[in-house]
Motif scaffolding. Structure first.
Motif, PDB file in Angstrom:
ATOM      1  N   LYS A  35      23.639  31.280   7.369  1.00  7.72           N
ATOM      2  CA  LYS A  35      24.847  31.378   6.540  1.00  7.72           C
ATOM      3  C   LYS A  35      24.528  31.992   5.175  1.00  7.72           C
ATOM      4  CE  LYS A  35      27.148  27.354   8.591  1.00  7.72           C
ATOM      5  NZ  LYS A  35      27.588  25.959   8.365  1.00  7.72           N
ATOM      6  N   GLU A  36      23.430  31.526   4.557  1.00  8.58           N
ATOM      7  CA  GLU A  36      23.069  32.035   3.233  1.00  8.58           C
ATOM      8  C   GLU A  36      22.774  33.533   3.272  1.00  8.58           C
ATOM      9  OE1 GLU A  36      19.793  29.627   2.111  1.00  8.58           O
ATOM     10  OE2 GLU A  36      20.990  27.804   1.857  1.00  8.58           O
ATOM     11  N   VAL A  37      21.984  33.941   4.259  1.00 13.60           N
ATOM     12  CA  VAL A  37      21.636  35.361   4.385  1.00 13.60           C
ATOM     13  C   VAL A  37      22.883  36.193   4.696  1.00 13.60           C
ATOM     14  CG1 VAL A  37      20.364  37.008   5.803  1.00 13.60           C
ATOM     15  CG2 VAL A  37      19.248  34.902   5.048  1.00 13.60           C
ATOM     16  N   SER A  38      23.754  35.654   5.548  1.00 13.92           N
ATOM     17  CA  SER A  38      24.967  36.383   5.934  1.00 13.92           C
ATOM     18  C   SER A  38      25.881  36.618   4.735  1.00 13.92           C
ATOM     19  CB  SER A  38      25.722  35.603   7.017  1.00 13.92           C
ATOM     20  OG  SER A  38      24.932  35.461   8.181  1.00 13.92           O
ATOM     21  N   LYS A  39      25.950  35.658   3.830  1.00 19.59           N
ATOM     22  CA  LYS A  39      26.775  35.838   2.631  1.00 19.59           C
ATOM     23  C   LYS A  39      26.311  37.037   1.818  1.00 19.59           C
ATOM     24  CE  LYS A  39      28.339  31.068   1.903  1.00 19.59           C
ATOM     25  NZ  LYS A  39      28.329  29.901   0.991  1.00 19.59           N
ATOM     26  N   VAL A  40      24.995  37.192   1.690  1.00 23.07           N
ATOM     27  CA  VAL A  40      24.465  38.328   0.934  1.00 23.07           C
ATOM     28  C   VAL A  40      24.800  39.638   1.633  1.00 23.07           C
ATOM     29  CG1 VAL A  40      22.371  39.406   0.024  1.00 23.07           C
ATOM     30  CG2 VAL A  40      22.609  36.914  -0.009  1.00 23.07           C
ATOM     31  N   LEU A  41      24.657  39.670   2.960  1.00 26.49           N
ATOM     32  CA  LEU A  41      24.960  40.890   3.709  1.00 26.49           C
ATOM     33  C   LEU A  41      26.444  41.245   3.612  1.00 26.49           C
ATOM     34  CD1 LEU A  41      22.746  40.252   6.859  1.00 26.49           C
ATOM     35  CD2 LEU A  41      22.363  41.979   5.097  1.00 26.49           C
ATOM     36  N   ILE A  42      27.313  40.237   3.691  1.00 27.40           N
ATOM     37  CA  ILE A  42      28.751  40.481   3.540  1.00 27.40           C
ATOM     38  C   ILE A  42      29.056  41.011   2.141  1.00 27.40           C
ATOM     39  CG2 ILE A  42      31.013  39.358   3.399  1.00 27.40           C
ATOM     40  CD1 ILE A  42      30.134  39.724   6.254  1.00 27.40           C
ATOM     41  N   TYR A  43      28.432  40.409   1.144  1.00 28.10           N
ATOM     42  CA  TYR A  43      28.594  40.855  -0.244  1.00 28.10           C
ATOM     43  C   TYR A  43      28.257  42.336  -0.369  1.00 28.10           C
ATOM     44  CZ  TYR A  43      27.419  41.185  -5.253  1.00 28.10           C
ATOM     45  OH  TYR A  43      27.331  41.561  -6.567  1.00 28.10           O
ATOM     46  N   GLU A  44      27.137  42.750   0.218  1.00 25.82           N
ATOM     47  CA  GLU A  44      26.727  44.155   0.130  1.00 25.82           C
ATOM     48  C   GLU A  44      27.669  45.062   0.925  1.00 25.82           C
ATOM     49  OE1 GLU A  44      24.492  45.544  -1.734  1.00 25.82           O
ATOM     50  OE2 GLU A  44      23.764  43.669  -2.597  1.00 25.82           O
ATOM     51  N   ALA A  45      28.133  44.590   2.065  1.00 26.06           N
ATOM     52  CA  ALA A  45      29.037  45.406   2.884  1.00 26.06           C
ATOM     53  C   ALA A  45      30.370  45.638   2.196  1.00 26.06           C
ATOM     54  CB  ALA A  45      29.252  44.743   4.241  1.00 26.06           C
ATOM     55  N   MET A  46      30.753  44.719   1.324  1.00 29.96           N
ATOM     56  CA  MET A  46      32.033  44.852   0.602  1.00 29.96           C
ATOM     57  C   MET A  46      31.881  45.559  -0.752  1.00 29.96           C
ATOM     58  SD  MET A  46      34.627  43.500   2.329  1.00 29.96           S
ATOM     59  CE  MET A  46      35.841  43.002   1.102  1.00 29.96           C
ATOM     60  N   ARG A  47      30.660  45.955  -1.078  1.00 33.75           N
ATOM     61  CA  ARG A  47      30.400  46.514  -2.411  1.00 33.75           C
ATOM     62  C   ARG A  47      31.265  47.741  -2.716  1.00 33.75           C
ATOM     63  NH1 ARG A  47      26.429  46.327  -6.224  1.00 33.75           N
ATOM     64  NH2 ARG A  47      25.124  44.908  -5.000  1.00 33.75           N
ATOM     65  N   ASP A  48      31.497  48.603  -1.727  1.00 36.38           N
ATOM     66  CA  ASP A  48      32.240  49.844  -1.973  1.00 36.38           C
ATOM     67  C   ASP A  48      33.717  49.730  -1.588  1.00 36.38           C
ATOM     68  OD1 ASP A  48      31.962  49.702   0.750  1.00 36.38           O
ATOM     69  OD2 ASP A  48      31.207  51.745   1.021  1.00 36.38           O
ATOM     70  N   TRP A  49      34.247  48.503  -1.523  1.00 36.15           N
ATOM     71  CA  TRP A  49      35.645  48.307  -1.122  1.00 36.15           C
ATOM     72  C   TRP A  49      36.585  48.980  -2.116  1.00 36.15           C
ATOM     73  CZ3 TRP A  49      37.109  46.688   3.482  1.00 36.15           C
ATOM     74  CH2 TRP A  49      38.458  46.410   3.686  1.00 36.15           C
ATOM     75  N   LYS A  50      37.466  49.804  -1.611  1.00 40.93           N
ATOM     76  CA  LYS A  50      38.339  50.599  -2.475  1.00 40.93           C
ATOM     77  C   LYS A  50      39.759  50.038  -2.572  1.00 40.93           C
ATOM     78  CE  LYS A  50      35.373  53.987  -3.300  1.00 40.93           C
ATOM     79  NZ  LYS A  50      34.212  53.520  -2.548  1.00 40.93           N
ATOM     80  N   HIS A  51      40.110  49.123  -1.668  1.00 39.49           N
ATOM     81  CA  HIS A  51      41.499  48.662  -1.612  1.00 39.49           C
ATOM     82  C   HIS A  51      41.708  47.474  -2.555  1.00 39.49           C
ATOM     83  CE1 HIS A  51      41.806  51.329   1.768  1.00 39.49           C
ATOM     84  NE2 HIS A  51      40.903  50.643   2.442  1.00 39.49           N
ATOM     85  N   LEU A  52      42.080  47.795  -3.798  1.00 39.20           N
ATOM     86  CA  LEU A  52      42.321  46.788  -4.823  1.00 39.20           C
ATOM     87  C   LEU A  52      43.669  47.049  -5.484  1.00 39.20           C
ATOM     88  CD1 LEU A  52      38.814  46.824  -6.563  1.00 39.20           C
ATOM     89  CD2 LEU A  52      39.689  44.982  -5.130  1.00 39.20           C
ATOM     90  N   GLU A  53      44.317  45.983  -5.902  1.00 34.37           N
ATOM     91  CA  GLU A  53      45.523  46.131  -6.712  1.00 34.37           C
ATOM     92  C   GLU A  53      45.382  45.262  -7.951  1.00 34.37           C
ATOM     93  OE1 GLU A  53      48.997  44.890  -4.663  1.00 34.37           O
ATOM     94  OE2 GLU A  53      48.430  42.770  -4.585  1.00 34.37           O
ATOM     95  N   SER A  54      45.985  45.703  -9.027  1.00 41.09           N
ATOM     96  CA  SER A  54      45.935  44.978 -10.285  1.00 41.09           C
ATOM     97  C   SER A  54      47.207  44.158 -10.451  1.00 41.09           C
ATOM     98  CB  SER A  54      45.775  45.965 -11.452  1.00 41.09           C
ATOM     99  OG  SER A  54      45.671  45.283 -12.670  1.00 41.09           O
ATOM    100  N   ILE A  55      47.055  42.883 -10.769  1.00 39.73           N
ATOM    101  CA  ILE A  55      48.224  42.025 -10.976  1.00 39.73           C
ATOM    102  C   ILE A  55      48.132  41.359 -12.347  1.00 39.73           C
ATOM    103  CG2 ILE A  55      48.411  41.575  -8.501  1.00 39.73           C
ATOM    104  CD1 ILE A  55      47.361  38.724  -9.139  1.00 39.73           C
ATOM    105  N   ALA A  56      49.289  40.953 -12.851  1.00 45.66           N
ATOM    106  CA  ALA A  56      49.334  40.271 -14.144  1.00 45.66           C
ATOM    107  C   ALA A  56      49.053  38.784 -13.958  1.00 45.66           C
ATOM    108  CB  ALA A  56      50.701  40.473 -14.781  1.00 45.66           C
TER     109      ALA A  56
END
Length: 210
Positions: A35-56
């Motif tokens: 689980k610990e190792v998988s969290k790091v790998l998921i973190y890295e896989a999401m590093r270049d995620w482009k789909h973000l929205e800004s909210i107030a």
């Protein structure tokens, strides 16, 4: 190494890999380290995620803008062993939907056998994080990618703790658009198709089935 193979090199990951390799590591500890190792790998896989929205929002101090992930990925587990990574992935991305592929390589027919396939209804076009702790011969991971592409998914990223050199080459040959995130590449496999030195059968060690 192909640019689509991302080896996450970190002293803490090397430390934890040593415990995963150790045959004397208890199943409970093995599960927690996966689980610990998988969290790091998921973190890295999401590093270049482009789909973000800004909210107030409003902090305790002032009004501000905050980023929120939109169009979240689908986390897909290749059963059984992929289920050991699933909780970690969903703890990092709790708003992600989940899919399951039951598939294995039959040593008698020398081919893959699929026995279960369940995906969210809205998976078409969505990015997929495909979880399987080990890539050895790569037959099961390639078959899983084939099935997902038949469903018209978007970009596929494979999350795997260990991968063989030959398996990675096979994945890149059949699916050059797929990215693989791992913490180590093994150069050998034995006659049984296990990685060397590897860590044994991940499913058996996760669930005490041997």
């Amino acid at each position: 190494m192909n640019k689509n193979v991302k080896v996450i090199d970190h002293p803490l990951l090397k430390h934890k890999l040593g415990y995963l390799r150790d045959k004397n590591t208890y199943s409970h500890d093995f599960r927690e380290i996966v689980k610990e190792v998988s969290k790091v790998l998921i973190y890295e896989a999401m590093r270049d995620w482009k789909h973000l929205e800004s909210i107030a929002i409003e902090t305790p101090i002032a009004k501000a803008q905050a980023d929120r992930i939109v169009q979240p990925p689908v986390v897909v587990s290749i059963m059984r062993a992929g289920n050991g990574m699933l909780d970690a992935a969903l703890s990092m991305i709790p708003f992600a939907s989940t899919g399951f592929i039951g598939i294995y390589r039959d040593k008698f027919i020398h081919n893959t056998v699929e026995y279960y396939f369940k995906m969210p209804q809205d998976i078409k076009g969505k990015e997929v994080l495909l979880c399987d702790p080990l890539i050895a011969t790569a037959d099961t991971i390639i078959a899983a990618i084939d099935r997902l592409k038949n469903y018209g998914v978007g970009k596929i990223k494979v999350i795997s703790i260990l991968a063989s050199q030959s398996g990675l080459e096979k994945v890149q040959h059949h699916h050059p658009d797929v990215e693989v995130y791992t913490i180590n590449i093994e150069n050998e496999m034995n006659d049984m198709g296990y990685l060397v030195p590897g860590l044994g059968d991940a499913g058996d060690r996760l669930f005490q089935t041997k």
